[in-house]
Design an enzyme around this catalytic site. Structure first.
Site, PDB file in Angstrom:
ATOM      1  N   LEU A 109       1.036  -1.258   0.104  1.00 57.09           N
ATOM      2  CA  LEU A 109       0.051  -0.050  -0.009  1.00 57.09           C
ATOM      3  C   LEU A 109       0.958   1.280   0.093  1.00 57.09           C
ATOM      4  O   LEU A 109       1.824   1.260   0.540  1.00 57.09           O
ATOM      5  CB  LEU A 109      -0.762  -0.064   1.220  1.00 57.09           C
ATOM      6  CG  LEU A 109      -2.139  -0.983   1.444  1.00 57.09           C
ATOM      7  CD1 LEU A 109      -2.848  -0.882   2.712  1.00 57.09           C
ATOM      8  CD2 LEU A 109      -2.943  -0.678   0.250  1.00 57.09           C
ATOM      9  N   ASP A 110       0.420   2.105  -0.834  1.00 55.29           N
ATOM     10  CA  ASP A 110       1.300   3.526  -0.723  1.00 55.29           C
ATOM     11  C   ASP A 110       1.183   3.990   0.497  1.00 55.29           C
ATOM     12  O   ASP A 110       0.333   3.972   1.189  1.00 55.29           O
ATOM     13  CB  ASP A 110       0.787   4.322  -1.832  1.00 55.29           C
ATOM     14  CG  ASP A 110       1.085   4.066  -3.251  1.00 55.29           C
ATOM     15  OD1 ASP A 110       2.004   3.121  -3.451  1.00 55.29           O
ATOM     16  OD2 ASP A 110       0.373   4.344  -4.323  1.00 55.29           O
ATOM     17  N   PRO A 111       2.174   4.829   0.993  1.00 56.06           N
ATOM     18  CA  PRO A 111       2.074   5.424   2.291  1.00 56.06           C
ATOM     19  C   PRO A 111       0.869   6.125   2.659  1.00 56.06           C
ATOM     20  O   PRO A 111       0.539   6.363   3.539  1.00 56.06           O
ATOM     21  CB  PRO A 111       3.404   6.572   2.121  1.00 56.06           C
ATOM     22  CG  PRO A 111       4.257   5.863   1.181  1.00 56.06           C
ATOM     23  CD  PRO A 111       3.665   5.153   0.058  1.00 56.06           C
TER      24      PRO A 111
ATOM     25  N   VAL B  29      -2.103   5.532   1.502  1.00 51.73           N
ATOM     26  CA  VAL B  29      -3.138   4.645   1.324  1.00 51.73           C
ATOM     27  C   VAL B  29      -3.199   4.010   2.691  1.00 51.73           C
ATOM     28  O   VAL B  29      -2.488   3.678   3.405  1.00 51.73           O
ATOM     29  CB  VAL B  29      -2.977   3.886   0.293  1.00 51.73           C
ATOM     30  CG1 VAL B  29      -4.366   2.852   0.082  1.00 51.73           C
ATOM     31  CG2 VAL B  29      -3.015   4.752  -1.036  1.00 51.73           C
TER      32      VAL B  29
END
Length: 506
Positions: free
Chosen positions: A240-242, A244
């Protein structure tokens, strides 16, 4: 298929029935609710209605007749009733018959909390109702309510979380649908059910649905879990992107070797998207409808994968709310789909441009947002277990690694073959007890024990149809062993059964 859920009040029938209905997509008929509604309609307590039922057989017979009528007209249904298993058996209707039980102390505590009653009052009414039911069942049908021989699966729910009970029932449903290669295989009296493992054992091969906050990277979140649980090996499945948030599967111990299985699981997200221009609401909804099914995607410039055009499938795309230029939507999709790119593509079709404002993952495979634990909760639960010996909270957060291979086809190995597979041997046709039907050659499968333990991952050397017809040869080529040797005795020379082995018939 028909499934009956029976058991005394407070054993967890209704909870499991509701979750089973959601998981399998089957309609559930709860007959206990009919009895409670009937008592309310007559202005009676459950005890008073039970007394009336002892004098008037039509009270019970009307409900019991409805059980049979509903079962006859619905080959796929869940029936939650104390007598459903007996009634279907007497009428020759096939079903998976499940009985849930619990100690009186646990059941009475649950009933008191559920109905908001004083525990003593709940105890009095429950015991009165049980005595009355036992008397009526024997009087009307000659049924001994204590006879468990009619049930296919009996589960004591005292120390099991609802998810653990549900998983046992789901495993039984799956096994019932399997093709049986050798019905005379030795009953599996070794090993341990995943739900019976200690917390320490779960942590050595477990998976946690972490509710990752917005801010840290997935690697940082995994590192925090590693420190909180004092684990030597921890990995995450599905970056997961930071910025998100949401469900991030965390694998511990031996389960780290299954992170690629997690990565391939489908996902679900809730996204807030901002339009860069004014667009009529019906136009927005119309364009969203065009993006379901197979779509082409080019990963964004800043991504962890090679930037090339690929196909991904969107199973569901639902607009939840539109407020001005802000659009809130839910998307269920294949693994590896970029929601940011989806927003950009929708913006191009709308001719106004869009940007993804906020994103949250609500599901990864079978791990859902409602079951996810925050890092603070996980830390506190670990401390309670270590310092106070209370592991119930931590147990509810750590699932056995077998949860990760639920979507894969299963091959159940005989007890005689398990240790050989643990040493890296391929699983022969003679070592197969049961398997899922319709498995193709070269498909990735999970080799399991009859108790639901994951032994290894492998590729089918022949289709399941060929396995059922063959007398020899390799059924599964072992690729990755997950169970340590020694859990099952070394019985490699016994290809099918343990006939002649001392103690085999115990």
């Amino acid at each position: 298929m028909r499934i009956t859920i029976s058991g005394p009040p407070g054993s967890g029938k209704t909870t499991v029935c509701d979750r089973l209905s959601e998981e399998l997509g089957l309609k559930a008929a709860v007959f206990g609710k009919l009895f409670r509604d009937l008592a309310a309609d007559k202005g009676m307590t459950l005890g008073e209605l039970s007394e009336l039922a002892e004098r008037d057989p039509s009270v019970d017979r009307s409900i019991d007749d409805e059980i049979v009528a509903i079962a006859r007209s619905n080959p796929d249904i869940i029936l939650e009733s104390r007598l459903s298993a007996h009634m279907l058996t007497r009428n020759g209707l096939d079903a998976l018959r499940v009985y849930l039980d619990a100690s009186p102390e646990v059941r009475l505590k649950r009933i008191g909390g559920r109905e908001g009653k004083d525990v003593e009052k709940a105890k009095e009414e429950t015991l009165q109702r049980q005595t009355s039911e036992a008397k009526r069942y024997m009087q009307y049908y000659g049924i001994d309510i204590a006879d468990m021989s009619v049930y296919d699966l009996v589960i004591n729910t005292d120390d099991l979380a609802p998810d653990e009970v549900l998983q046992r029932v789901l495993d039984a449903v799956r096994v019932r649908k399997m093709a049986v290669k050798d019905p005379k295989a030795l009953p599996d009296r070794w090993g341990k059910r995943p739900s019976d493992r200690t917390i320490g054992e779960l942590l050595q091969a477990g998976v946690i649905a972490l509710d990752k906050p917005s801010g840290p990277t997935s690697h940082q979140a995994a590192a925090w879990v590693k420190g909180a649980l004092h684990m030597g090996k921890v990995g995450h499945g599905g970056t997961l992107d930071p910025h998100v948030s949401g469900v991030l599967p965390i694998c511990t111990g031996r389960a780290v070797r299954l992170t690629d299985v997690v990565l391939s699981s489908d996902k679900e997200y809730v996204c807030l998207m901002t339009l860069h221009g004014d667009v009529p609401e019906d136009r927005v909804r119309g364009v969203f409808a065009e993006f379901t099914g197979r779509i082409y995607q080019l990963p964004p410039v800043r991504s962890a994968v090679r930037r090339q055009l690929r196909i991904r499938r969107i199973k569901e795309l639902e607009v939840l709310e539109i407020s001005g230029r802000e659009v809130l939507f839910r998307v269920s999709c294949d693994a590896g789909m970029y929601v940011r790119t989806l927003c950009s593509d929708i913006g191009e079709v709308l001719l106004c441009g869009t940007s993804m404002t906020e994103l949250r993952r609500t599901r990864s495979g079978r791990m859902r947002e409602k079951d996810a634990a925050t890092l603070q909760e996980l830390t506190d639960a670990y401390i309670f277990w270590q310092q106070d010996g209370d592991g119930a909270w931590l147990r509810s957060m750590v699932r056995p690694m077998e949860a990760l291979v639920q979507p894969l086809p299963w091959v159940i190995a005989k007890a005689t073959a398990v240790d050989a597979v643990c040493h890296g041997a391929d699983l022969s046709v003679k070592g197969v007890h049961m398997l899922d039907p319709g498995i193709r050659k070269n498909a990735l499968v999970a080799v399991m024990t009859a108790k639901g333990e994951l032994v290894a991952l492998g590729k089918m050397a022949m289709s399941s149809d060929r396995v059922m017809k063959a007398d020899s040869g390799v059924a599964v080529r072992t690729e990755r062993v997950l169970m340590d040797p020694g859990h099952y005795p070394r019985m490699w020379r016994f290809s099918t059964d343990l006939k002649g082995l001392s103690g085999a018939g115990d």
